[in-house]
Design a protein around this motif. Sequence first.
Motif, PDB file in Angstrom:
ATOM      1  N   ARG A   1       9.785 -16.788   9.417  1.00 17.63           N
ATOM      2  CA  ARG A   1       9.024 -15.763  10.143  1.00 17.63           C
ATOM      3  C   ARG A   1       9.642 -15.546  11.539  1.00 17.63           C
ATOM      4  O   ARG A   1       9.773 -14.396  11.996  1.00 17.63           O
ATOM      5  CB  ARG A   1       7.563 -16.205  10.257  1.00 17.63           C
TER       6      ARG A   1
ATOM      7  N   ILE B   1       8.241 -23.053  -6.265  1.00 16.40           N
ATOM      8  CA  ILE B   1       7.986 -21.889  -5.385  1.00 16.40           C
ATOM      9  C   ILE B   1       8.529 -22.172  -3.983  1.00 16.40           C
ATOM     10  O   ILE B   1       9.189 -21.322  -3.356  1.00 16.40           O
ATOM     11  CB  ILE B   1       6.474 -21.583  -5.342  1.00 16.40           C
ATOM     12  N   MET B   2       8.291 -23.351  -3.501  1.00 11.46           N
ATOM     13  CA  MET B   2       8.774 -23.708  -2.165  1.00 11.46           C
ATOM     14  C   MET B   2      10.300 -23.707  -2.115  1.00 11.46           C
ATOM     15  O   MET B   2      10.904 -23.260  -1.114  1.00 11.46           O
ATOM     16  CB  MET B   2       8.244 -25.101  -1.754  1.00 11.46           C
TER      17      MET B   2
ATOM     18  N   LEU C   1       9.009 -15.089   2.693  1.00 11.22           N
ATOM     19  CA  LEU C   1       7.609 -15.166   3.143  1.00 11.22           C
ATOM     20  C   LEU C   1       6.633 -14.772   2.039  1.00 11.22           C
ATOM     21  O   LEU C   1       5.462 -15.157   2.086  1.00 11.22           O
ATOM     22  CB  LEU C   1       7.414 -14.263   4.360  1.00 11.22           C
ATOM     23  N   LYS C   2       7.096 -14.041   1.047  1.00 14.58           N
ATOM     24  CA  LYS C   2       6.221 -13.728  -0.080  1.00 14.58           C
ATOM     25  C   LYS C   2       5.987 -14.962  -0.951  1.00 14.58           C
ATOM     26  O   LYS C   2       4.949 -15.099  -1.602  1.00 14.58           O
ATOM     27  CB  LYS C   2       6.832 -12.608  -0.928  1.00 14.58           C
ATOM     28  N   PHE C   3       6.962 -15.847  -0.938  1.00 17.74           N
ATOM     29  CA  PHE C   3       6.796 -17.105  -1.696  1.00 17.74           C
ATOM     30  C   PHE C   3       6.056 -18.144  -0.858  1.00 17.74           C
ATOM     31  O   PHE C   3       5.250 -18.897  -1.374  1.00 17.74           O
ATOM     32  CB  PHE C   3       8.169 -17.639  -2.142  1.00 17.74           C
ATOM     33  N   ASN C   4       6.378 -18.154   0.448  1.00 21.51           N
ATOM     34  CA  ASN C   4       5.729 -19.148   1.311  1.00 21.51           C
ATOM     35  C   ASN C   4       5.417 -18.512   2.668  1.00 21.51           C
ATOM     36  O   ASN C   4       6.275 -18.407   3.540  1.00 21.51           O
ATOM     37  CB  ASN C   4       6.648 -20.367   1.502  1.00 21.51           C
ATOM     38  N   LYS C   5       4.158 -18.100   2.809  1.00 19.62           N
ATOM     39  CA  LYS C   5       3.789 -17.400   4.039  1.00 19.62           C
ATOM     40  C   LYS C   5       3.803 -18.337   5.256  1.00 19.62           C
ATOM     41  O   LYS C   5       3.850 -17.894   6.398  1.00 19.62           O
ATOM     42  CB  LYS C   5       2.397 -16.779   3.909  1.00 19.62           C
ATOM     43  N   ASN C   6       3.769 -19.616   4.991  1.00 17.64           N
ATOM     44  CA  ASN C   6       3.730 -20.583   6.093  1.00 17.64           C
ATOM     45  C   ASN C   6       5.119 -21.020   6.558  1.00 17.64           C
ATOM     46  O   ASN C   6       5.230 -21.980   7.321  1.00 17.64           O
ATOM     47  CB  ASN C   6       2.929 -21.824   5.661  1.00 17.64           C
TER      48      ASN C   6
ATOM     49  N   GLU D   1       5.452 -10.714  13.840  1.00 17.63           N
ATOM     50  CA  GLU D   1       5.918 -11.919  13.131  1.00 17.63           C
ATOM     51  C   GLU D   1       5.795 -13.154  14.027  1.00 17.63           C
ATOM     52  O   GLU D   1       5.370 -14.219  13.582  1.00 17.63           O
ATOM     53  CB  GLU D   1       7.377 -11.733  12.694  1.00 17.63           C
TER      54      GLU D   1
END
Lengths: 468, 49
Positions: A71, A30-31, A61-66, A90
Amino acid sequence: MFCYHCGAQLSEQHDFCTACGADVSLYKKIMYVANRFYNDGLEKATVRDLTGAITSLRQCLKFNKNHVEARNLLGLVYFETGEVVAAMSEWVISKNLRPEKNIADDYIGLLQSNASRLDALNQTIKKYNQAYAYCVQESKDLAVIQLKKVLSLNPKFIRAHQLLALLYMDSEQWERAQRELTKCAAIDRNNTMTLRYLKEVEMMLLPDENVKQPLKRKKEEAVRYQSDNEIIIQPMNVKEPKSGNAATLLNVGIGLVIGLAACYFLVVPAKVGEVRAEAQQTITEIANQSDAKTSRIQELEASMKKLQEENDNLNSELEGYVGDDGTLKTIDELLSAGTIYLQTQNAEEAATHLENIAASVNVDETSEAFQNLYQTLLAAIGPELATTYYDGGLAVYRNEDFTAAIEQLGKAVYYDPTNAEALYYLGQAYRRSGDKENAAVIYEKVIDLFPGTQNAANAQRYLEEMGQ
Amino acid sequence: MINFEEELKKFHPSLEVEDAEEAIYNQDLTDMADLLVKMIQEYEEKQGN
């Protein structure tokens, strides 16, 4: 990359966490996908495919919001397209995720440090929303004006460009729409809406028979060319109407008539009014002068009347002095009295003249020489006259003719004020004639002038009898 | 042919600065990693039972 379970640093070789043993193979994939989308977004942003960059970064950002970098980049791309609030959102979330060493901090700082710029951007958004409301209300002209203002404040606002282009397309201003869409494409090269509109505009501008028929017809009717930002439309089929000499003369005649009528109805009344005003002013001036002269005449008339009265008084006074032959009457009387006394020694006749003088003038107001002569004559004839009048008065008194006695005795007292008997009998004559008032006056004079005499005692007694 | 009314529906009012706070709070931040963790937790709970 950190373990989702314990937060420990993950190694690249193992599919499990070396700290807690959790399976991180799927998590790592995912990352990786997130990173791949970030790279794709970065690449698209580099070539100004901002729409593509936004899509890729949002996927990331849907895969990794962080993913802080994704962002921050998404915020930057939003800002470039004029979406200020989305960009700030954002950056704020990014700063919340990583408070330290975050470039979003600089972006937010730049906006917040310049309050006027932030306010201008907010005004831009408000105006855009107002323009959108105008569009919904079918007030398209107002919407166009408002959008032009928006784009003058923020030329990179993609949605404003697109809405303005849509309005131009709706009003068939294809060139203007194309110009706006070209600006959109310069900012965001792969925006789907821009490309779709541009395709439509280019299709309308292409020399296609089916589509261009109305345009051709328009071109036949008018010549269109652009001057700065304005399109000038010059009609071609309008011809000047041909007319003969008679019509020209008729037009000239009508023009002259209209000119004369305008002159009569506009210029003449004004001139007449002006002349009337001048005449009115002249009349007012003359009336003022007339009033002043009338007032002056009245003053002079009053003065003349007063002088006439004075003149009449003086004449009448003068007539008292002047005799028939023009000489002064009193002087004439005095000279006559003097002449008679010197020539005939007739005291009575001289006294007649002196009495006339005393009756006509006040001797005390005459000249010194006049008074001297008058007093000299009076002193010369006075005692004799006084004796004569006293004797005559006493005689008529005894005959009880009191009126004659009062006259005779009065003259005796006049010519000899020291004659106490004459004064006493004058009082007696008054009393016995019934004139108690004058009698009392004479009795008081007797008491005052001759006190201690028998006459004074008698006078006192009579006074008491009369009740004084 | 572009239909103005239909195209206008694709536009919407832009968020103003005053609305930024609400927009941030309402943003759905759930990502694939959250879903994975949740799925693993549910799987482990089932295994435990």
